[in-house]
Write a protein that holds these residues in place. Structure first.
Motif, PDB file in Angstrom:
ATOM      1  N   ASP A  65      38.400   6.572 -62.730  1.00 34.68           N
ATOM      2  CA  ASP A  65      39.031   5.379 -62.196  1.00 34.68           C
ATOM      3  C   ASP A  65      40.525   5.475 -62.500  1.00 34.68           C
ATOM      4  OD1 ASP A  65      36.552   4.488 -61.383  1.00 34.68           O
ATOM      5  OD2 ASP A  65      36.254   3.211 -63.147  1.00 34.68           O
ATOM      6  N   MET A  66      41.282   4.531 -61.976  1.00 37.08           N
ATOM      7  CA  MET A  66      42.729   4.545 -62.177  1.00 37.08           C
ATOM      8  C   MET A  66      43.102   3.526 -63.260  1.00 37.08           C
ATOM      9  SD  MET A  66      43.506   7.053 -60.193  1.00 37.08           S
ATOM     10  CE  MET A  66      45.294   6.992 -60.218  1.00 37.08           C
ATOM     11  N   ASN A  67      44.267   2.914 -63.179  1.00 31.56           N
ATOM     12  CA  ASN A  67      44.731   2.026 -64.244  1.00 31.56           C
ATOM     13  C   ASN A  67      43.805   0.815 -64.403  1.00 31.56           C
ATOM     14  OD1 ASN A  67      47.118   1.577 -66.099  1.00 31.56           O
ATOM     15  ND2 ASN A  67      47.065  -0.398 -65.057  1.00 31.56           N
ATOM     16  N   HIS A  68      43.676   0.339 -65.648  1.00 36.92           N
ATOM     17  CA  HIS A  68      42.736  -0.722 -65.993  1.00 36.92           C
ATOM     18  C   HIS A  68      43.439  -1.989 -66.472  1.00 36.92           C
ATOM     19  CE1 HIS A  68      39.986   2.648 -66.001  1.00 36.92           C
ATOM     20  NE2 HIS A  68      38.969   1.913 -66.375  1.00 36.92           N
ATOM     21  N   TYR A  69      42.950  -3.143 -65.979  1.00 34.31           N
ATOM     22  CA  TYR A  69      43.151  -4.464 -66.579  1.00 34.31           C
ATOM     23  C   TYR A  69      44.612  -4.884 -66.722  1.00 34.31           C
ATOM     24  CZ  TYR A  69      38.287  -3.448 -67.585  1.00 34.31           C
ATOM     25  OH  TYR A  69      36.963  -3.083 -67.467  1.00 34.31           O
ATOM     26  N   GLU A  70      45.380  -4.585 -65.694  1.00 35.05           N
ATOM     27  CA  GLU A  70      46.694  -5.187 -65.533  1.00 35.05           C
ATOM     28  C   GLU A  70      46.740  -5.795 -64.136  1.00 35.05           C
ATOM     29  OE1 GLU A  70      50.077  -3.210 -67.854  1.00 35.05           O
ATOM     30  OE2 GLU A  70      48.904  -1.489 -67.175  1.00 35.05           O
ATOM     31  N   SER A  71      47.806  -6.523 -63.846  1.00 35.14           N
ATOM     32  CA  SER A  71      47.896  -7.159 -62.541  1.00 35.14           C
ATOM     33  C   SER A  71      47.896  -6.100 -61.440  1.00 35.14           C
ATOM     34  CB  SER A  71      49.172  -7.989 -62.445  1.00 35.14           C
ATOM     35  OG  SER A  71      50.313  -7.148 -62.402  1.00 35.14           O
ATOM     36  N   ARG A  72      47.547  -6.539 -60.232  1.00 37.19           N
ATOM     37  CA  ARG A  72      47.545  -5.609 -59.099  1.00 37.19           C
ATOM     38  C   ARG A  72      48.925  -4.984 -58.905  1.00 37.19           C
ATOM     39  NH1 ARG A  72      45.023  -7.519 -53.538  1.00 37.19           N
ATOM     40  NH2 ARG A  72      43.134  -6.691 -54.544  1.00 37.19           N
ATOM     41  N   ALA A  73      49.970  -5.768 -59.042  1.00 39.11           N
ATOM     42  CA  ALA A  73      51.319  -5.231 -58.843  1.00 39.11           C
ATOM     43  C   ALA A  73      51.638  -4.147 -59.858  1.00 39.11           C
ATOM     44  CB  ALA A  73      52.345  -6.357 -58.925  1.00 39.11           C
ATOM     45  N   VAL A  74      51.334  -4.411 -61.118  1.00 41.24           N
ATOM     46  CA  VAL A  74      51.612  -3.418 -62.164  1.00 41.24           C
ATOM     47  C   VAL A  74      50.689  -2.213 -62.006  1.00 41.24           C
ATOM     48  CG1 VAL A  74      51.523  -2.980 -64.647  1.00 41.24           C
ATOM     49  CG2 VAL A  74      52.522  -5.098 -63.787  1.00 41.24           C
ATOM     50  N   GLY A  75      49.404  -2.472 -61.797  1.00 37.17           N
ATOM     51  CA  GLY A  75      48.441  -1.378 -61.677  1.00 37.17           C
ATOM     52  C   GLY A  75      48.723  -0.476 -60.495  1.00 37.17           C
TER      53      GLY A  75
END
Length: 289
Positions: free
Chosen positions: A187-197
């Motif tokens: 998977d890619m980046n986890h548990y930050e806002s959509r904009a940050v992720g």
């Protein structure tokens, strides 16, 4: 020895009929004609979240007889580079046998790779790939590898070992059906806002598209990108570069907010195919294949 399912009924349907129906829906076309490829990056969340991105990859792949899957280690159990010694992995669709000849050869080519069941026993990220593979090719065989140490040299060793294995199999029987496929489960980046992720994922994906294993490894660590399978993907990029395989094409992207409606804390998903022909294409901004 049979490795029994650890997450059937949780990450995907636990009954054969329900799982078959789920896979039919996820893989429903139209899709481009499947083509052989060198490798791919495939997400591993529950099918309700990342299943359509995974299906976008699998629907485009001509799955060969043997698939080498490299997964991350979410549980922290077992050895840093673990080759599962089971005879087969079981899912609700039946058993996926190990390709023991290629598993032994991978171990010879990558001495850091050790036989270890503990790393695989409760790990979901490899298991969730198997029903997709079984649906695309019922007689598929498996080489299961789990990487748990953030070690660039270890990723290089595993990746370059696969590149050599791929070359040996090409010399032995060059038909696409006999050339192993390398899958990196991530998977890619986890548990930050959509904009940050999305911004973080963009930076990681740029290194994947450039087939830059050192760059991906450094970018993920220096920019705190919580991409859980960056070690398997780094190994895939080392393999692709050693084999001269490219390009790397993004097939689909999404995040968990597409399902939950909550974009304040999302997990990102990306499907990438490496080393396939020009018929492999997709909408990098979409969620369905």
């Amino acid at each position: 020895m049979i490795r029994l399912p650890a997450v059937a009924g949780a990450f995907y349907e636990g009954r054969e009929d329900a799982l078959q129906a789920s896979l039919r829906e996820l893989l429903r076309g139209p899709h481009p004609s499947p083509m052989p490829a060198f490798g791919a990056v495939v997400p591993h969340a529950g099918y309700v979240y990342s299943g359509r991105v995974a299906a976008s990859v699998y629907s485009r792949l001509a799955v060969p007889r043997t698939v080498v899957i490299v997964s991350p280690n979410h549980t922290g159990r077992g050895l840093p580079a673990a080759l599962d010694p089971s005879d087969a992995w079981r899912t609700p669709l039946g058993d996926v046998p190990l390709d023991l000849r290629l598993a032994r050869r991978m171990q010879e080519l990558a001495p850091s790779l050790e036989l270890d069941r503990a790393a695989h026993q409760r790990e979901h990220s490899l298991e969730v790939q198997l029903p997709f593979l079984q649906s695309r090719r019922p007689d598929v065989a498996l080489v299961p590898i789990c990487l748990g140490a953030p070690n660039l040299d270890l990723c290089r060793e595993i990746g370059e070992a696969f590149a050599r294995l791929h070359a040996e199999e090409a010399a032995r029987d060059g038909s696409p059906d006999h050339l192993p496929l390398l899958l990196a489960s991530s998977d890619m980046n986890h548990y930050e806002s959509r904009a940050v992720g999305t911004a973080k994922d963009d930076r990681a994906i740029a290194r994947i598209e450039a087939i830059d294993p050192e760059g991906l490894f450094a970018t993920v660590r220096s920019e705190s990108i919580s991409m859980c399978g960056f070690l398997p993907v780094t190994a895939l990029l080392f393999a692709a570069r050693a084999a001269g395989a490219g390009p790397a094409r993004v097939i689909a992207r999404s995040d968990s907010g597409d399902e939950t409606g909550d974009v304040s804390s999302v997990v990102g998903y990306a499907g990438v195919i490496v080393g396939a022909g020009p018929g492999i294409s997709g909408n990098a901004g979409g969620t369905a294949g």
